[in-house]
Design an enzyme around this catalytic site. Structure first.
Site, mmCIF file in Angstrom:
data_model
loop_
_atom_site.group_PDB
_atom_site.id
_atom_site.type_symbol
_atom_site.label_atom_id
_atom_site.label_comp_id
_atom_site.label_asym_id
_atom_site.label_seq_id
_atom_site.Cartn_x
_atom_site.Cartn_y
_atom_site.Cartn_z
ATOM 1 N N GLU A 177 48.360 36.156 65.438
ATOM 2 C CA GLU A 177 49.159 36.470 64.248
ATOM 3 C C GLU A 177 48.588 35.632 63.091
ATOM 4 O O GLU A 177 48.504 34.404 63.206
ATOM 5 C CB GLU A 177 50.623 36.127 64.552
ATOM 6 C CG GLU A 177 51.519 35.874 63.371
ATOM 7 C CD GLU A 177 51.663 37.043 62.431
ATOM 8 O OE1 GLU A 177 51.921 38.159 62.899
ATOM 9 O OE2 GLU A 177 51.528 36.815 61.218
ATOM 10 N N CYS A 212 57.922 34.519 60.260
ATOM 11 C CA CYS A 212 57.113 35.174 61.295
ATOM 12 C C CYS A 212 57.758 36.438 61.833
ATOM 13 O O CYS A 212 58.963 36.495 62.000
ATOM 14 C CB CYS A 212 56.872 34.202 62.440
ATOM 15 S SG CYS A 212 55.783 34.894 63.686
ATOM 16 N N CYS A 252 57.547 35.361 66.473
ATOM 17 C CA CYS A 252 58.657 34.541 67.003
ATOM 18 C C CYS A 252 59.828 34.748 66.040
ATOM 19 O O CYS A 252 60.375 33.833 65.450
ATOM 20 C CB CYS A 252 58.274 33.077 67.122
ATOM 21 S SG CYS A 252 57.930 32.253 65.583
ATOM 22 N N HIS A 264 62.736 30.939 63.829
ATOM 23 C CA HIS A 264 63.046 30.292 62.548
ATOM 24 C C HIS A 264 64.475 30.593 62.119
ATOM 25 O O HIS A 264 65.135 29.762 61.492
ATOM 26 C CB HIS A 264 62.039 30.738 61.480
ATOM 27 C CG HIS A 264 60.649 30.312 61.824
ATOM 28 N ND1 HIS A 264 60.225 29.013 61.711
ATOM 29 C CD2 HIS A 264 59.606 30.998 62.333
ATOM 30 C CE1 HIS A 264 58.968 28.931 62.114
ATOM 31 N NE2 HIS A 264 58.578 30.119 62.502
ATOM 32 N N ARG A 321 55.983 28.794 70.982
ATOM 33 C CA ARG A 321 54.718 28.077 70.822
ATOM 34 C C ARG A 321 54.910 26.574 70.734
ATOM 35 O O ARG A 321 53.969 25.846 70.428
ATOM 36 C CB ARG A 321 53.955 28.618 69.616
ATOM 37 C CG ARG A 321 53.304 29.942 69.938
ATOM 38 C CD ARG A 321 53.039 30.795 68.736
ATOM 39 N NE ARG A 321 52.821 32.168 69.166
ATOM 40 C CZ ARG A 321 53.819 32.993 69.506
ATOM 41 N NH1 ARG A 321 55.077 32.602 69.449
ATOM 42 N NH2 ARG A 321 53.542 34.215 69.920
ATOM 43 N N SER A 349 52.643 25.840 65.658
ATOM 44 C CA SER A 349 51.213 26.097 65.429
ATOM 45 C C SER A 349 50.652 25.157 64.363
ATOM 46 O O SER A 349 49.435 24.980 64.276
ATOM 47 C CB SER A 349 50.964 27.561 65.047
ATOM 48 O OG SER A 349 51.328 28.400 66.128
ATOM 49 N N CYS A 394 49.826 31.144 65.965
ATOM 50 C CA CYS A 394 50.575 31.952 65.004
ATOM 51 C C CYS A 394 50.405 31.278 63.648
ATOM 52 O O CYS A 394 51.037 30.262 63.363
ATOM 53 C CB CYS A 394 52.038 32.075 65.354
ATOM 54 S SG CYS A 394 52.837 33.092 64.099
ATOM 55 N N CYS A 433 53.279 31.422 61.044
ATOM 56 C CA CYS A 433 54.190 30.297 61.291
ATOM 57 C C CYS A 433 53.585 28.990 60.783
ATOM 58 O O CYS A 433 54.248 28.210 60.103
ATOM 59 C CB CYS A 433 54.443 30.132 62.785
ATOM 60 S SG CYS A 433 55.801 31.099 63.405
HETATM 61 NI NI1 NFC Z 1 55.001 33.066 64.688
HETATM 62 FE FE1 NFC Z 1 56.260 30.587 65.774
HETATM 63 C C1 NFC Z 1 57.465 29.252 65.322
HETATM 64 C C2 NFC Z 1 54.912 29.405 65.870
HETATM 65 O O1 NFC Z 1 57.964 28.354 65.118
HETATM 66 N N1 NFC Z 1 54.048 28.720 65.939
HETATM 67 O O2 NFC Z 1 56.863 30.093 68.585
HETATM 68 C C3 NFC Z 1 56.746 30.298 67.482
HETATM 69 O O3 NFC Z 1 55.282 32.114 66.084
HETATM 70 O O4 NFC Z 1 54.886 32.527 67.018
#
Ligand code: NFC
Length: 554
Positions: free
Chosen positions: A14, A62, A65, A69, A481, A504, A548, A551
């Site tokens: 992503e 995002c 995910c 958030h 993540r 990330s 990601c 993110c």
């Molecule tokens: Ni988009 Fe995210 C959020 C990240 O905090 N990195 O797991 C989540 O995404 O995938």
């Protein structure tokens, strides 16, 4: 003479991510730099707005995910306002989270990372009968591996191969690369699961929508609790969740688990996936409440890979800095006082390895200056890896019974030692093990919800915002993540400051002022690349973090 190799964009993730490595004549990476090339600005947008609206905006950080958030931002506002949400709301939030985690991890392994392990072209030469029998080695109840099913999978992919455009979604990969380790039959088993996982994605998205109203970007959280009252009081809706959950859990246990066991068996001798990690500090946060004081994930910090000690998290020690990030204010800042003021300085001209291996002139990262839209989070000044592996290691080292069982069963089944978890294979296995931990245990929250609804139907707490007061709060936890935290300050009834410190970001951030590298960059150093025109080893390592970048930059 050393050469610079650029991988940009890194696809099947992503967002926008670029990796540049300096490779010696021996093909070994001497240095590495990772950059995100697109800015977002959600923290800036939050300022001056009504805090009750912020979670719906932050959710837009995002689309993958999509719930993370929303949840942590809602929790940040609740923490600031001193709101304790009802038990029913906690449990529903966990059930939505269970759907998110299983969705993300299945999609990650099959659709984003799987093609780093599975050679699709090799699968076309598999013997279906042999493959069908082999599937029983990895699962007692294999999924999608009947002889006829495998035959159809082969026919489907062979049709793609006859297209003038080539292999469709499987085109332009490094098929036949010498670091692929599966036999044709193993490739065919995993390919069948890749296709099956497309259906599984749809079912999990529906599961999220049962309590969330829709997916992506569910709508049923409110500051104070949840709004999906009619769904949790409706036995048909609850039953629908349960049936879908069981389908997904079955896939996790009999396809995803089986394929990672198979990967451990075949890849445990592949140096590029067993290379020890560059950063061995891990951090994870308690999450997934399945009952009162009962969480599937534990909080803690592990330093230098030492599993004999787990430290408590000191939230005051979390900072983000921008020495090499395209923002003003370079020095480390605690997120309550963090700033986000863009300061783009661009790339420089230089010579790099072109797609055919010959040197070409191109734009390159200027590693002496700023080079990424991702900030560099640090804990006590140290880089940390966050993510499912960190979560599993913290739970394991703290003796969480459910985690210990899932990890020990896997180590026993694969014969891989615990030390091997500190590798790309370990990170990829950690994600699956977290999905299994959830698949095997999150229904405790479902049963507790049903029991509690018999005596208590509260779903949302009431609260007031005093415009003459100042508030601050944070929402923290582990998301697919890794560790995610949202930090809010409220003044005059509106948002005074807002910062998100994202998984990330922890993993993909650039060097800090001391030259210390984050996990992505540190992991690439020392990696041997067999063929500079086909750097699959780089992609495999980076993909194992499930990047990601939407993110990470936010
Ligand atoms: Ni988009 Fe995210 C959020 C990240 O905090 N990195 O797991 C989540 O995404 O995938």
């Amino acid at each position: 003479m050393s050469k610079r190799v650029i991988v940009d964009p890194i696809t099947r993730i992503e967002g926008h991510l670029r990796a540049e490595v300096i490779v010696g004549d021996d093909g070994v990476v001497q240095d590495a730099f990772v950059s995100s090339t697109l800015w977002r600005g959600l923290e800036v947008i939050a300022k001056g707005r009504d805090p009750r609206n912020i979670p719906l905006m932050m959710q837009r950080i995002c689309g993958v995910c999509t719930y993370s958030h929303y949840l942590k931002s809602t929790m940040a506002v609740e923490d600031a306002l001193g709101i304790k949400i009802p038990y029913n709301a906690e449990l529903v939030r966990t059930l939505m989270n269970a759907a998110l985690f299983m969705h993300d991890h299945v999609v990650h392994f099959y659709h984003l990372h799987g093609v780093d392990w599975v050679d699709i072209v090799s699968a076309l030469s598999a013997d279906e009968e042999k493959a069908s029998k082999l599937a029983f080695k990895y699962s007692d109840n294999p999924i999608g591996t009947g002889e006829n099913e495998l035959k159809k999978v082969k026919e489907k992919i062979a049709k793609f191969a006859k297209n003038p455009q080539g292999l469709g979604p499987f085109a332009n990969a490094y098929w036949g690369h010498k670091t692929f380790r599966f036999t044709p039959e193993q490739n065919l088993i995993a390919l069948s699961h890749y296709l099956k996982a497309l259906e599984i994605q749809r079912i999990i998205a529906q599961m999220m929508a049962i309590f969330g109203g829709k997916n992506p970007h569910p709508q049923s959280l409110a500051v104070g609790g949840v709004t999906c009252v009619m769904d949790i009081l409706n036995p048909a809706r609850m039953g629908e969740y349960l049936v879908k959950y069981q389908t997904i859990a079955d896939f996790v246990n009999n396809a995803y688990y089986a394929d990672i066991v198979m990967a451990a068996e075949m890849y445990k001798t592949e140096p590029s996936v067993m290379k020890p990690m560059g950063v061995k500090n891990f951090m994870a946060h308690q999450d997934m409440m399945v009952g009162r004081n009962d969480y599937l994930f534990e909080s803690g910090v592990i330093m230098n890979g030492d599993l004999s000690k787990v430290f408590e998290i000191d939230e005051d020690m979390i900072t983000e800095e921008a020495t090499h990030s395209w923002y003003k204010d370079d020095a480390p800042q605690h997120p309550y006082d963090g700033t986000t003021n863009p300061n783009y300085t661009g790339f420089v001209d230089g010579d790099t390895v072109g797609p055919d291996g010959k040197m070409i002139s191109s734009k390159m990262i200027n590693e002496k200056e700023k080079y990424s839209w991702i900030k560099s989070p640090r804990y006590k000044g140290e880089p940390m890896e966050v993510g499912p592996l960190a979560c599993m290691l913290v739970g394991y080292a703290k003796g969480n019974k459910k985690t210990v069982k899932v990890v020990n069963d896997f180590l026993a089944k694969t014969g891989v030692p615990a030390a091997a978890l500190f590798s790309t294979l370990g990170r990829t296995a950690g994600r699956m093990l977290q999905a299994k931990l959830i698949a095997d245990n999150a229904l405790v929250a479902f049963n507790n919800l049903i029991e509690n609804l018999k005596v208590d139907q509260e779903t949302c707490a009431t609260y007031t915002i005093d415009k003459n007061r100042e508030y601050k709060g944070r929402g923290m936890g582990d998301v697919p993540r890794g560790m995610l935290s949202h930090w809010i300050r409220i003044k005059n009834g509106v948002v005074e400051n807002y910062q998100a410190v994202v998984p990330s970001t922890w993993n993909a951030g650039p060097m800090d002022s001391k030259g210390a590298k984050g996990p992505y960059e540190a992991d690439l150093i020392g990696l041997k690349i067999e063929d500079l025109t086909q750097p699959i080893e780089i992609i495999r390592i980076i993909h194992s973090y499930d990047p990601c970048i939407a993110c990470a930059v936010h």
